[in-house]
Design a protein around this motif. Structure first.
Motif, mmCIF file in Angstrom:
data_model
loop_
_atom_site.group_PDB
_atom_site.id
_atom_site.type_symbol
_atom_site.label_atom_id
_atom_site.label_comp_id
_atom_site.label_asym_id
_atom_site.label_seq_id
_atom_site.Cartn_x
_atom_site.Cartn_y
_atom_site.Cartn_z
ATOM 1 N N PHE A 399 0.839 -1.201 0.000
ATOM 2 C CA PHE A 399 0.000 0.000 0.000
ATOM 3 C C PHE A 399 0.872 1.249 0.000
ATOM 4 N N GLN A 400 1.937 1.221 0.781
ATOM 5 C CA GLN A 400 2.862 2.354 0.798
ATOM 6 C C GLN A 400 3.531 2.539 -0.550
ATOM 7 N N ASP A 401 4.026 1.450 -1.132
ATOM 8 C CA ASP A 401 4.719 1.535 -2.408
ATOM 9 C C ASP A 401 3.787 2.037 -3.511
ATOM 10 N N TYR A 402 2.544 1.570 -3.484
ATOM 11 C CA TYR A 402 1.565 2.020 -4.488
ATOM 12 C C TYR A 402 1.351 3.520 -4.383
ATOM 13 N N ARG A 403 1.133 4.007 -3.153
ATOM 14 C CA ARG A 403 0.892 5.436 -2.957
ATOM 15 C C ARG A 403 2.056 6.283 -3.445
ATOM 16 N N LEU A 404 3.265 5.760 -3.286
ATOM 17 C CA LEU A 404 4.472 6.544 -3.566
ATOM 18 C C LEU A 404 5.049 6.286 -4.956
ATOM 19 N N THR A 405 4.263 5.650 -5.836
ATOM 20 C CA THR A 405 4.772 5.276 -7.160
ATOM 21 C C THR A 405 5.408 6.458 -7.885
ATOM 22 N N PHE A 406 4.782 7.623 -7.816
ATOM 23 C CA PHE A 406 5.310 8.791 -8.524
ATOM 24 C C PHE A 406 5.875 9.841 -7.559
ATOM 25 N N THR A 407 6.204 9.401 -6.355
ATOM 26 C CA THR A 407 6.835 10.289 -5.389
ATOM 27 C C THR A 407 8.335 10.042 -5.398
ATOM 28 N N THR A 408 9.106 11.113 -5.499
ATOM 29 C CA THR A 408 10.561 10.982 -5.510
ATOM 30 C C THR A 408 11.072 10.976 -4.079
ATOM 31 N N ARG A 409 11.692 9.874 -3.691
ATOM 32 C CA ARG A 409 12.276 9.780 -2.366
ATOM 33 C C ARG A 409 13.769 10.064 -2.435
ATOM 34 N N GLY A 410 14.280 10.729 -1.420
ATOM 35 C CA GLY A 410 15.695 11.044 -1.385
ATOM 36 C C GLY A 410 16.528 9.822 -1.065
ATOM 37 N N PRO A 411 17.831 9.864 -1.341
ATOM 38 C CA PRO A 411 18.715 8.737 -1.032
ATOM 39 C C PRO A 411 18.669 8.401 0.457
ATOM 40 N N GLY A 412 18.414 7.157 0.767
ATOM 41 C CA GLY A 412 18.360 6.725 2.152
ATOM 42 C C GLY A 412 17.034 6.945 2.840
ATOM 43 N N GLU A 413 16.088 7.573 2.164
ATOM 44 C CA GLU A 413 14.800 7.861 2.795
ATOM 45 C C GLU A 413 13.977 6.588 2.926
ATOM 46 N N GLU A 414 13.389 6.403 4.082
ATOM 47 C CA GLU A 414 12.615 5.203 4.359
ATOM 48 C C GLU A 414 11.291 5.594 5.003
ATOM 49 N N GLU A 415 10.329 4.678 4.927
ATOM 50 C CA GLU A 415 9.050 4.872 5.591
ATOM 51 C C GLU A 415 8.846 3.737 6.584
ATOM 52 N N MET A 416 7.922 3.934 7.501
ATOM 53 C CA MET A 416 7.757 2.979 8.600
ATOM 54 C C MET A 416 6.653 1.956 8.366
ATOM 55 N N ALA A 417 6.042 1.929 7.199
ATOM 56 C CA ALA A 417 4.990 0.938 6.945
ATOM 57 C C ALA A 417 5.529 -0.467 7.189
ATOM 58 N N GLY A 418 4.755 -1.268 7.918
ATOM 59 C CA GLY A 418 5.128 -2.652 8.166
ATOM 60 C C GLY A 418 6.209 -2.845 9.206
ATOM 61 N N ARG A 419 6.779 -1.778 9.721
ATOM 62 C CA ARG A 419 7.897 -1.872 10.654
ATOM 63 C C ARG A 419 7.426 -1.563 12.078
ATOM 64 N N PRO A 420 8.186 -2.094 13.070
ATOM 65 C CA PRO A 420 9.336 -3.007 12.942
ATOM 66 C C PRO A 420 8.892 -4.461 12.887
ATOM 67 N N GLN A 421 9.759 -5.296 12.342
ATOM 68 C CA GLN A 421 9.517 -6.726 12.291
ATOM 69 C C GLN A 421 10.484 -7.492 13.202
ATOM 70 N N LYS A 422 11.776 -7.297 12.966
ATOM 71 C CA LYS A 422 12.787 -8.003 13.773
ATOM 72 C C LYS A 422 13.650 -6.968 14.494
ATOM 73 N N ARG A 423 13.667 -7.056 15.814
ATOM 74 C CA ARG A 423 14.428 -6.107 16.620
ATOM 75 C C ARG A 423 15.403 -6.859 17.526
ATOM 76 N N SER A 424 16.575 -6.323 17.676
ATOM 77 C CA SER A 424 17.493 -6.881 18.661
ATOM 78 C C SER A 424 17.011 -6.473 20.045
ATOM 79 N N PRO A 425 17.503 -7.124 21.089
ATOM 80 C CA PRO A 425 17.108 -6.730 22.446
ATOM 81 C C PRO A 425 17.505 -5.299 22.797
ATOM 82 N N LEU A 426 18.350 -4.666 21.983
ATOM 83 C CA LEU A 426 18.821 -3.318 22.276
ATOM 84 C C LEU A 426 18.003 -2.237 21.567
ATOM 85 N N HIS A 427 17.030 -2.628 20.790
ATOM 86 C CA HIS A 427 16.329 -1.673 19.933
ATOM 87 C C HIS A 427 15.787 -0.476 20.721
#
Length: 805
Positions: A399-427
């Motif tokens: 759903f996030q990827d569909y919405r952002l199909t024509f949105t230009t994201r900067g290098p390294g830019e991330e979104e939080m959809a679906g996150r977090p999944q796997k976390r270390s005990p230090l997260h």
């Protein structure tokens, strides 16, 4: 009906037909394509048929470029009508961020070879006189773009495959797929059973259902997507020249001519609908299915399209298409082996199936038949997703990827959809200390630490995190730094024949003495680089292997499938059983000595050795290795010990100036050391010699996978070079062209600023004469040529004195 074949392809859409054709081109025509209905009856028939050159991925752009070279030739090749319109494309830039991205893509267009130029408003209006250019500052004009009839293209590929000798079976539903004890596959259909060496899941919207037949999964969500066709437009009827296909972030979609009418497609930003929800997957009986239109849902974006092209508002709507399109969580297709299944392949998951179909078929066919493809396939490998990618995660990401199909994201830019999944005990603890996390294979890993509350300003030039990374690097260089890298892939390999097994599947010599560590590489039979691991010998028949987090399932499959019948080897994936703390810097020994009775002096615990010791009362596998070029250890502890171990180190480190650091700092320091990275420099495109890695291949061993092919490989016109760039405020990232005058002689693979040496550094794959130390070429960065000089050794501490201290 044919009952035996080397390869069975399940699915007769664009992806399946293209693969069938390209398998034939590679010399394999003992193939059968099985389609439950008519060819194209899934997502292909209702696609809009656009074929853009522009995409944000360098390797995906190669796939698009090949498709655009192939499709104009198909009609003459097969006699099948494809209605190819070579009208070109315009991607509008409405702000400086979008323009910077287009300049980046323009760079790699030169090495890939598709036609592209950045044009201003006058040229835009000349190419499309009906366009309003409010808020437009420039555009990318891609001359090789076009659009075709999706059904015609698919049927042409199928005909070309049949002409080569392939078999196509229509109206034959696959009911079950089973693997025999000997490894062959039984594809059970309504019309009988076909026994095959290999099976390919090219089932499009049905790919997840087909994957279930073999106990696997295809991380795909099917989305509803609208486009509409207007009544004929007089202005189009009055001119002979067709306007380019337009793409625009303001409208979040595309628009073009469809004969003498208009066509508008949008990727709405709200009110998204999953196809067939809540039922999930479509019924097997469904074909050529469309959904009721929902114009209210897409009206805001249609209105913007009419703002851009007012002539669209002068006519009514003739037809509305709302069909299903499969999407993956990251928007890239699934091309490659299914997880933990030998000879079961995936060729699905593309939301741009017409544009990508030709290239996907070509490069997957190469991989299937020859073990390697011409391009880097890492980002398309289905094993880039693990068990964490369940239906909820996939849906959120899609759903996030569909919405952002024509949105230009900067290098390294991330979104939080679906996150977090796997976390270390230090997260959570690290977040309280300012950690900004990045996601890799579901793991949340430290990227950088915001100590003053700043938020990253993502852009191609050096941004507001540049000085933060500088400080993290300085802390490691001058004092001591700590990094949580729990996401490392980890394997315990044991058994009487573990040594001989590892020496057979790895190019380098496996450590002979207990405690030894070696950097080793997994090669294909053709000698290409498939993976990189660090192997520690813990005992006579017990080893500990580490690899990149994203390579976990790839490396697991490669090793497990390489075990010979009767070979006494046990391979255990212990990734989630152990955590990893990386301690780096000149005071790391002093710090650890406060927490352990183990002798950490240089002669007793040398560089590139491993020992099982106790730290702060916790059992730890301590590896004296460093990816950042400083004295340091990797501490591999039971996952239950991670929180207490970190707190003990953090507390003792306060008087020594300890600092947390993240992967931005790691990348800066690794490139200063001249360390090549898996998936960027070390890929299936190259062998070890072309990657300039001869010291990590031991030809004295009697044999290892890929040895003969490496020795027999004729020289090819490229080699990895390591160089310094005379950059200004923008560093190379990978994908920029290397130029000698007007000639493109290669492409960068990765780059970063080295804070310890105050240099902008880069790796590039170039023609061999330009890889010689002292050679000079230019790298095109954001439209500017920057002089680049090849270095003879690492920019930082080339004799490794800091790590050996």
């Amino acid at each position: 009906m044919k009952t035996n074949a080397r390869i069975v392809v399940v699915g007769g859409g664009m992806m399946g037909a293209s693969l069938l054709y390209h398998l034939g081109l590679e010399g394999c025509t003992d193939t059968v394509l099985v389609e439950k209905s008519e060819l194209t009856s899934g997502s292909t028939w209702h696609a809009a048929g656009q074929c853009p050159s522009i995409t944000g991925s360098y390797n995906l752009a190669k796939i698009h470029a090949y498709s655009n070279q192939l499709y104009p030739r198909l009609e003459a090749l097969t006699g099948q009508y494809v209605s190819w319109h070579p009208c070109g494309g315009l991607r509008l830039a409405t702000n400086t961020r979008e323009l910077a991205w287009l300049k980046y893509v323009h760079g790699y267009s030169k090495s890939i070879g598709f036609g592209m130029e950045i044009v201003g408003l006058d040229a835009i209006k000349r190419l499309n006189p009906f366009l309003t250019t409010d808020n437009v500052i420039a555009a990318a004009w891609t001359t090789d773009d076009g659009h075709g009839d999706p059904s015609g293209l698919c049927n042409a590929l199928a005909k070309a495959a049949r002409d080569l000798g392939a078999t196509v079976q229509r109206h034959n539903r696959v009911l079950e797929i089973r693997q025999r004890r000997g490894g062959e596959w039984e594809v059970i259909t309504e019309k009988g059973t076909i026994v095959a060496e290999m099976v390919v899941n090219a089932a499009g919207c049905y790919a997840r259902e087909v994957a279930k037949m073999v106990g696997s999964d295809a991380p795909i969500t099917n989305m509803q997507h609208h486009y509409l066709v207007t009544h004929p437009i007089q202005a189009f009827m009055d001119r002979s020249e067709e306007i380019p296909v337009m793409r625009d972030s303001y409208t979040s979609g595309y628009f073009r001519q469809e004969q003498k009418s208009g066509l508008i497609g949008v990727y709405e930003g709200s009110g998204l609908h999953e196809a067939w929800a809540p039922r999930g997957f479509p019924e097997w009986e469904a074909s050529n299915e469309l959904f009721p239109d929902d114009l209210d849902r897409i009206t805001p974006w249609l209105e913007r399209a009419i703002e851009r092209m007012p002539i669209f508002g002068e006519v009514g709507i003739r037809r509305v298409i709302n069909g299903a399109i499969p999407h993956t969580p990251d928007g890239a297709p699934l091309l490659g082996p299914a997880v933990n299944l030998k000879n079961f392949w995936m060729c699905c998951g593309t939301s741009f199936g017409i544009a990508q179909g030709g290239g996907c078929g070509k490069y997957l066919a190469q991989w299937m038949l020859h073990g390697d493809a011409e391009i880097n396939m890492t980002e398309f490998d289905p094993r880039r997703f693990g068990k964490y990618a369940g239906e909820a995660y996939v849906r959120d990401k899609v759903f996030q990827d569909y919405r952002l199909t024509f949105t230009t994201r900067g290098p390294g830019e991330e979104e939080m959809a679906g996150r977090p999944q796997k976390r270390s005990p230090l997260h959570q603890r690290l977040q309280t200390l300012g950690c900004v996390h990045t996601e890799t294979f579901g793991w949340e890993r430290p990227k950088w630490f915001s100590l003053d509350g700043r938020v990253e300003d993502y852009r191609y030039s050096r941004n507001n995190v540049f000085d933060v990374v500088h400080d993290e690097v300085a802390a490691i260089h001058e004092r001591v730094g700590i990094l949580d890298l729990t996401g490392f892939a980890k394997f315990d390999i044991s058994g009487p024949q573990a040594d001989s097994f590892l020496n057979r599947v790895c190019a380098n010599q496996i450590p002979r003495t207990v405690g030894g560590i070696a950097l080793v590489h997994l090669l294909s039979p053709g000698g290409r680089i498939l993976g990189e691991m660090t192997v520690s010998r813990l005992d006579a028949d017990r080893f500990y292997a580490l690899s990149a987090a994203a390579a976990e399932l790839r490396d697991q499959d490669l090793m497990r499938q390489s075990v010979l019948p009767g070979e006494s080897v046990r391979i255990e994936n212990v990734t989630e059983e152990r955590g990893v703390l990386v301690l780096s810097g000149p005071r790391s020994r002093e710090l650890l000595s406060r927490l352990t009775d183990a002798d950490l002096r240089n002669q007793q615990f040398r560089w590139l050795t491993a020992r099982e010791i106790s730290i702060a009362g916790h059992p730890v596998r301590a590896l004296r290795v460093s990816y950042v070029g400083e004295l340091g250890w990797e501490l591999h502890a039971p996952i239950a010990s991670m929180a207490a171990l970190y707190e003990a180190i953090w507390a003792q480190g306060q008087t020594l100036g300890i600092a947390n650091y993240g992967l931005y700092a790691v990348n800066s320091m690794r490139i200063e050391k001249g360390y090549k990275a898996w998936s960027t420099e070390l890929t299936n495109e190259l062998n070890m010699l072309e990657a300039d890695m001869p010291r990590f291949i031991n030809f004295k061993k009697r044999d290892f996978v890929g040895k003969a092919a490496t020795l027999a490989q004729a020289p090819r016109p490229f080699k990895i070079a390591y160089a310094e760039v005379e950059a200004t405020d923008t560093d190379a990232r990978g994908g920029e062209p290397a130029l000698d005058g007007d000639r493109c002689i290669g492409v960068t693979t990765s780059g970063a600023y080295g804070h310890r040496v105050d240099k902008s550094l880069v790796f590039a794959c170039v023609e061999p004469p330009f890889a010689i130390p002292g050679s000079v070429f230019d790298v095109l960065i954001q439209g500017e040529r920057r002089r680049t000089t090849v270095l003879a050794q690492a920019a930082y501490d080339p004799d490794n004195s800091r790590m050996k201290a």
